[in-house]
Design a protein around this motif. Sequence first.
Motif, PDB file in Angstrom:
ATOM      1  N   GLU A  33       0.831  -1.208   0.000  1.00  0.00           N
ATOM      2  CA  GLU A  33       0.000   0.000   0.000  1.00  0.00           C
ATOM      3  C   GLU A  33       0.867   1.261   0.000  1.00  0.00           C
ATOM      4  O   GLU A  33       0.572   2.222  -0.709  1.00  0.00           O
ATOM      5  N   MET A  34       1.948   1.239   0.790  1.00  0.00           N
ATOM      6  CA  MET A  34       2.830   2.398   0.839  1.00  0.00           C
ATOM      7  C   MET A  34       3.543   2.590  -0.500  1.00  0.00           C
ATOM      8  O   MET A  34       3.719   3.716  -0.963  1.00  0.00           O
ATOM      9  N   TRP A  35       3.948   1.499  -1.150  1.00  0.00           N
ATOM     10  CA  TRP A  35       4.595   1.596  -2.459  1.00  0.00           C
ATOM     11  C   TRP A  35       3.630   2.203  -3.473  1.00  0.00           C
ATOM     12  O   TRP A  35       4.002   3.074  -4.247  1.00  0.00           O
ATOM     13  N   LEU A  36       2.383   1.736  -3.450  1.00  0.00           N
ATOM     14  CA  LEU A  36       1.375   2.243  -4.364  1.00  0.00           C
ATOM     15  C   LEU A  36       1.138   3.740  -4.137  1.00  0.00           C
ATOM     16  O   LEU A  36       1.056   4.518  -5.089  1.00  0.00           O
ATOM     17  N   MET A  37       1.062   4.150  -2.881  1.00  0.00           N
ATOM     18  CA  MET A  37       0.892   5.568  -2.565  1.00  0.00           C
ATOM     19  C   MET A  37       2.085   6.365  -3.088  1.00  0.00           C
ATOM     20  O   MET A  37       1.925   7.460  -3.628  1.00  0.00           O
ATOM     21  N   GLY A  38       3.277   5.800  -2.987  1.00  0.00           N
ATOM     22  CA  GLY A  38       4.469   6.461  -3.512  1.00  0.00           C
ATOM     23  C   GLY A  38       4.401   6.649  -5.017  1.00  0.00           C
ATOM     24  O   GLY A  38       4.855   7.670  -5.550  1.00  0.00           O
TER      25      GLY A  38
END
Length: 109
Positions: A33-38
């Motif tokens: 999820e954090m990678w996608l937000m990035g």
Amino acid sequence: MGVPYDLFWRLNPRKLIPFAKAYRRKQQQRSDEMWLMGQYVASALDATVCNAMPFIKRKRKGKYFEEPIRVTPKTEEEKKLEEEKALQSFLGFAGAFEKEVKKRNQKGE
């Protein structure tokens, strides 16, 4: 892990394995999820800040995603439609290329 303190001391260590696996799965999901937000943040910066700098020469302007990033796998039907679309695109390209070659050959005669 998500094991209550008193349960932790009463369980056999082998019975803690599912808790550890669940914890790792949860951490991986959070990381994804954090990678996608990035990716969204990077795209937004590319579409705004980088386009606003006139002294940077770029071949193409930065663009924000037109559609959300897909995280679920494609269905078989979607895969077939995508393959059909790619085939039609290729056939159109090949037809245009063939016409161009024939035109060049006729001019060369």
